[in-house]
Design an enzyme around this catalytic site. Structure first.
Site, PDB file in Angstrom:
ATOM      1  CE  LYS A 129      -4.056   1.032   0.040  1.00 11.98           C
ATOM      2  NZ  LYS A 129      -6.186  -0.202  -0.228  1.00 11.98           N
ATOM      3  CG  ASP A 169      -7.040   3.176  -1.318  1.00  9.18           C
ATOM      4  OD1 ASP A 169      -7.545   2.065  -1.195  1.00  9.18           O
ATOM      5  OD2 ASP A 169      -7.305   4.486  -0.128  1.00  9.18           O
TER       6      ASP A 169
END
Length: 448
Positions: A129, A169
């Protein structure tokens, strides 16, 4: 809350000590370790061979400055992050988040969750991430472009189609992905599938925009049918108004539900007649307006400042799709009192641990994020496959793959819960099923 295994409990203590002031990361690790107690007791080699210790430590953390210039000529410096958490089953895969709340602990929490989510898809992708504390809201296209180019000028050294494949995201949509990919292509002089969520003209996949929301509803549909229930005729409350919420709303309606709420960071709307989704898409995807503008077109609907009240609205199905820890114990109690029979997480860890406990104690069906919202990363992996083949699939083909993946994911999580003594507990089952594939791979490699 202690973990009912001496070694895992001491490991959790070490995680907290070594990662201070990172409550989201602590919460995610504790939840996973607690559910893995029956696994390590049946398979002590996972502790003996160091798998558990390695599991909670990222393979690599990259932290860097991101200088950029605004339209007035002022220089700003943000922080950029990429946590490459675990590559046991494939290249790191996980989104980039641009939001003021981003710091190392948030990225570690998201990267840790991504390990299990990616494993659950059955596809060969590891967990990672990244992101920045940059806020794209209120910025011009030129300012966003300058930031993205500066961000990628550092990040490109550490990613690649067989190493690490970021995606979007919160705060990173098609515009940002385009700028990021353009800079990567410029720096590397190569056209590869290094980012997913790309535009359709340059390697993107049909159905990627819809995938997380659709996948959430496909998983929820399996869970409901397993309990003899259905979307048909149900009232659903949804939080958020980004991609996940919009396309969860779309699919829930297709499956027969009436969606009555959506929200953004300013507040929520309640439309007893059912959300006007084309209007939401126009406000959020085209005009980039606040959700409060909904009532200008539909004065019969209600707008309420603040977001917590969205869970006070009576509903049968709750789909939290906004952000982490948005649904607390008081909200859970309100949902239970109002007859909610199913909660499925569309955002990453949107329910607090005590809210999850309340749902499970009340017999409310509960689908954890790492399973229920895995449709986005699954379709990102399908985009990677298409890029590798220099090919593309139709929307229907991708959607069929997605539905199959989410159906298999539900079955695997349900089966794992049953096998390890927690029948019906999809949160535990998802953690166990996701871990076993990763853990077995780590064992195979020796000390990792």
């Amino acid at each position: 809350m202690s973990i009912k295994n001496e070694y895992l409990n001491s490991l959790m203590d070490r995680v907290v000590a070594r990662n201070p002031a990172e409550p989201e990361f602590h919460q995610a690790v504790r939840e996973v370790l607690a559910s893995l107690v029956p696994v390590v007791e049946a398979r002590p080699e996972f502790i003996k061979e160091g798998v558990m210790d390695c599991l909670v430590e990222p393979e690599r953390i990259i932290k860097f400055r991101v200088p950029w210039e605004d339209e007035q000529g002022n220089v700003h410096v943000n922080r950029g992050f990429r946590v490459q958490f675990n590559s046991a089953i494939g290249p790191y895969k996980g989104g980039l988040r641009f939001h003021p709340s981003v710091y190392e602990g948030i990225i570690k929490f998201l990267g840790f969750e991504q390990i299990f989510k990616n494993s659950l898809t059955g596809l060969p992708i590891g967990g990672g991430k990244g992101g920045s504390d940059f806020d794209p809201k209120g910025k011009t296209d030129l300012e966003v472009m300058r930031f993205c180019q500066s961000f990628m000028t550092e990040l490109f050294k550490y990613i690649g189609p067989d190493t690490d494949v970021p995606a979007g995201d919160i705060g990173v949509g098609g515009r940002e992905i385009g700028y990021l990919f353009g800079q990567y292509k410029r720096l590397r002089n190569e056209f590869t599938g290094v980012l997913t969520g790309k535009g359709l003209t340059y390697g993107g996949s049909l159905a990627r925009t819809e995938a997380t929301g659709y996948g959430l509803c496909y998983f929820t549909d399996c869970m409901l049918k397993g309990a003899g229930k259905s979307f048909e005729g149900a009232v659903a409350a949804i939080s958020g108004s980004g991609n996940v919420a919009i396309y969860a709303c779309e699919k829930a309606v297709q499956l027969g539900a009436k969606v009555v709420t959506m929200s953004d960071s300013g507040g929520y709307i309640y439309d007893k007649n059912g959300i006007d989704l084309p209007l939401i898409k126009r406000l959020k995807e085209v005009e980039r307006k606040r959700i409060s503008a909904y009532v200008d077109i539909h004065p019969e609907a209600e707008y309420h400042p603040g977001c917590a009240g969205v869970w006070q609205v009576p509903c049968g199905i709750a789909l939290p799709c906004a952000t982490q820890n948005e649904l607390d114990l008081n909200s859970a109690k309100a949902l239970i009192a109002n007859g909610c029979f199913a909660v499925a997480e569309g955002a990453n860890m949107p329910c607090t641990p005590d809210a999850v406990d309340a749902f499970q104690a009340a017999g409310v069906l509960f689908a954890p994020a790492k399973a229920a919202n895995a449709g986005g990363v699954a379709t990102s992996a399908l985009e990677m496959s298409q890029n590798s083949m220099r090919f593309y699939w139709t929307f229907e083909e991708v959607d069929d793959h997605l539905r199959r993946i989410m159906t298999d994911l539900y079955r695997n999580a349900s089966s794992a819960a049953e096998q390890y003594g927690s029948p019906g507990d999809l949160a535990a089952g998802a953690n166990i099923a996701g871990f076993l594939k990763v853990g077995e791979s780590m064992l195979a490699y020796g000390i990792v």
